[in-house]
Design a protein around this motif. Structure first.
Motif, PDB file in Angstrom:
ATOM      1  N   SER A  11      35.382  43.856  52.103  1.00 37.98           N
ATOM      2  CA  SER A  11      36.065  45.116  52.383  1.00 37.98           C
ATOM      3  C   SER A  11      37.185  45.266  51.360  1.00 37.98           C
ATOM      4  O   SER A  11      37.510  44.323  50.620  1.00 37.98           O
ATOM      5  N   LEU A  12      37.810  46.420  51.325  1.00 38.44           N
ATOM      6  CA  LEU A  12      38.910  46.641  50.389  1.00 38.44           C
ATOM      7  C   LEU A  12      40.062  45.671  50.657  1.00 38.44           C
ATOM      8  O   LEU A  12      40.642  45.102  49.716  1.00 38.44           O
ATOM      9  N   GLU A  14      39.878  42.711  52.037  1.00 41.59           N
ATOM     10  CA  GLU A  14      39.440  41.379  51.631  1.00 41.59           C
ATOM     11  C   GLU A  14      39.454  41.244  50.099  1.00 41.59           C
ATOM     12  O   GLU A  14      39.840  40.200  49.564  1.00 41.59           O
ATOM     13  N   PHE A  15      39.066  42.314  49.415  1.00 40.14           N
ATOM     14  CA  PHE A  15      39.079  42.291  47.948  1.00 40.14           C
ATOM     15  C   PHE A  15      40.500  42.110  47.428  1.00 40.14           C
ATOM     16  O   PHE A  15      40.733  41.342  46.488  1.00 40.14           O
ATOM     17  N   ALA A  16      41.455  42.825  48.023  1.00 34.56           N
ATOM     18  CA  ALA A  16      42.848  42.715  47.584  1.00 34.56           C
ATOM     19  C   ALA A  16      43.355  41.285  47.738  1.00 34.56           C
ATOM     20  O   ALA A  16      44.025  40.751  46.845  1.00 34.56           O
ATOM     21  N   MET A  17      43.016  40.651  48.849  1.00 41.39           N
ATOM     22  CA  MET A  17      43.417  39.268  49.078  1.00 41.39           C
ATOM     23  C   MET A  17      42.716  38.327  48.091  1.00 41.39           C
ATOM     24  O   MET A  17      43.342  37.436  47.507  1.00 41.39           O
ATOM     25  N   TRP A  18      41.425  38.537  47.908  1.00 39.43           N
ATOM     26  CA  TRP A  18      40.640  37.712  46.980  1.00 39.43           C
ATOM     27  C   TRP A  18      41.159  37.840  45.555  1.00 39.43           C
ATOM     28  O   TRP A  18      41.331  36.841  44.847  1.00 39.43           O
ATOM     29  N   LEU A  19      41.451  39.058  45.132  1.00 38.01           N
ATOM     30  CA  LEU A  19      41.909  39.296  43.764  1.00 38.01           C
ATOM     31  C   LEU A  19      43.280  38.666  43.523  1.00 38.01           C
ATOM     32  O   LEU A  19      43.555  38.153  42.428  1.00 38.01           O
ATOM     33  N   ILE A  81      32.762  46.281  48.476  1.00 38.30           N
ATOM     34  CA  ILE A  81      32.745  45.806  47.088  1.00 38.30           C
ATOM     35  C   ILE A  81      31.900  44.552  47.041  1.00 38.30           C
ATOM     36  O   ILE A  81      32.100  43.637  47.857  1.00 38.30           O
ATOM     37  N   VAL A  82      30.957  44.494  46.099  1.00 37.68           N
ATOM     38  CA  VAL A  82      30.109  43.315  45.938  1.00 37.68           C
ATOM     39  C   VAL A  82      30.320  42.758  44.537  1.00 37.68           C
ATOM     40  O   VAL A  82      30.263  43.500  43.549  1.00 37.68           O
ATOM     41  N   GLU A 127      41.552  52.563  44.749  1.00 36.27           N
ATOM     42  CA  GLU A 127      42.322  51.366  45.102  1.00 36.27           C
ATOM     43  C   GLU A 127      41.941  50.165  44.241  1.00 36.27           C
ATOM     44  O   GLU A 127      42.807  49.415  43.784  1.00 36.27           O
ATOM     45  N   VAL A 128      40.639  49.964  44.016  1.00 35.85           N
ATOM     46  CA  VAL A 128      40.192  48.830  43.204  1.00 35.85           C
ATOM     47  C   VAL A 128      40.721  48.969  41.774  1.00 35.85           C
ATOM     48  O   VAL A 128      41.184  47.993  41.175  1.00 35.85           O
ATOM     49  N   THR A 129      40.677  50.170  41.235  1.00 36.11           N
ATOM     50  CA  THR A 129      41.208  50.396  39.889  1.00 36.11           C
ATOM     51  C   THR A 129      42.698  50.071  39.836  1.00 36.11           C
ATOM     52  O   THR A 129      43.174  49.403  38.904  1.00 36.11           O
TER      53      THR A 129
END
Length: 327
Positions: A11-12, A14-19, A81-82, A127-129
């Motif tokens: 999820s977004l 989770e991606f923020a935490m992972w990044l 996001i994958v 958000e990802v950008t």
């Protein structure tokens, strides 16, 4: 967060935490946006993220002859996001433009009259950008956030969509695929989401180097018997690394962690900015050599050799005139 076929779906949040915990050794200065075109929305059933990502990887390997899936991330219509290609490896998405980039494939066909982007996907793309800009200190500008449409398919030259271009990421991607569309419709939304400021001060960087061997081990201490770094144990040929410290033949490549590589498997690189509206790339150090693409004003390059008034691009047999570079 789920993992399948070597990919991770997030999820977004989770991606923020992972990044935030991701450590990437290679220097990243550009974000590329694409659309998948095919597959489009009709092939997404809200639960087949991994199957669609695997199918793209299979196509890229078996049909394109690439070593892996081309993109680093795919953003799906439901806002998931994958992951794709390892972030330590250059993408395979825009000819001649991949060595310093993060590549994002946005699932769908966003040409006019085709898929209408969902709100979830739209917000996730923004958000990802923004998160990637903050992570890698990338300015919110069309010099650094780019669309595939702006580059010639055969040469990789940036022509802003004037000839021999795909429509990618779509003629209706955030209102259009032109540079002005990006500046007016997309970048302001990214700027709104930036958390904190983009740090462009590189004063702590001692120098840059280019990896000159197929793979180079990253270790936690400056010696060959030290354990490899747990989050990313190797960097790839051609990767540009920031150097913060030198010690007895070893280079510290992180400003915040103890991460080291052997200097003997690198060559020194010099950072430069294109200072001409359009600068031709040549196959050799002179104007008599054939053209092999071009670069635009403001683009960042790394050169590893100087010969008279010509500079060699990193590990490539491609040359630029020194007179139009700002070091």
């Amino acid at each position: 967060m789920e993992t399948k076929y070597g990919f991770t779906k997030m999820s977004l949040a989770e991606f923020a935490m992972w990044l935030s915990g991701l450590r990437v050794s290679r220097t990243v200065v550009q974000i590329q946006h694409h659309h998948t075109y095919n597959p489009s929305y009709i092939l997404f059933n809200k639960s087949n993220h991994f199957e669609r990502q695997k199918a793209m990887r299979d196509y890229h390997i078996n049909s394109n002859g690439w070593a892996d899936i081309g993109q680093h991330f795919t953003i799906f219509p439901d806002g998931s996001i994958v992951t794709g290609r390892n972030m330590e490896k250059s993408s395979a998405c825009i000819y001649g433009q991949n060595s310093k980039a993060v590549c994002i494939e946005n699932f769908g066909n966003f040409d006019v009259g085709k898929d209408v982007m969902t709100t979830e996907q739209k917000q996730c793309i923004i958000e990802v950008t923004a998160l990637l800009c903050s992570k890698f200190n990338i300015p919110v500008s069309t010099d650094y956030i780019v669309y595939h449409h702006w580059f010639d398919l055969s040469t990789g030259a940036r022509n802003n969509g004037t000839k021999n271009n795909k429509s990618c990421p779509g003629t209706n991607f955030f209102g259009g695929n032109k540079v002005l569309n990006c500046q007016q419709n997309f970048l302001p939304l990214v700027t709104e989401k930036i958390r904190g400021s983009i740090k462009t001060d590189a004063s702590k960087v001692l120098k840059y180097v280019c990896v000159s061997t197929e793979t180079l081990n990253v270790r936690i201490l400056p010696n060959s018997s030290s354990p490899k770094a747990p989050e990313g144990s190797t960097v790839q040929l051609g990767a540009i690394l920031r150097v913060y410290q030198e010690k007895e033949g070893w280079l510290k490549i992180s400003g915040s962690n103890s991460r080291w590589v052997s200097a003997k498997y690198t060559i020194e690189a010099t950072r430069a900015i294109i200072n001409a509206t359009t600068l031709n790339i040549r196959t050799g150090p002179g104007a008599a050599y054939p053209k092999d693409g071009s670069l635009s004003k403001g683009q960042i390059v790394f050169v590893t050799e100087f010969r008279d008034s010509w500079c060699k691009l990193a590990m490539e047999e491609r040359w630029l005139s020194k007179n139009f570079l700002k070091f």
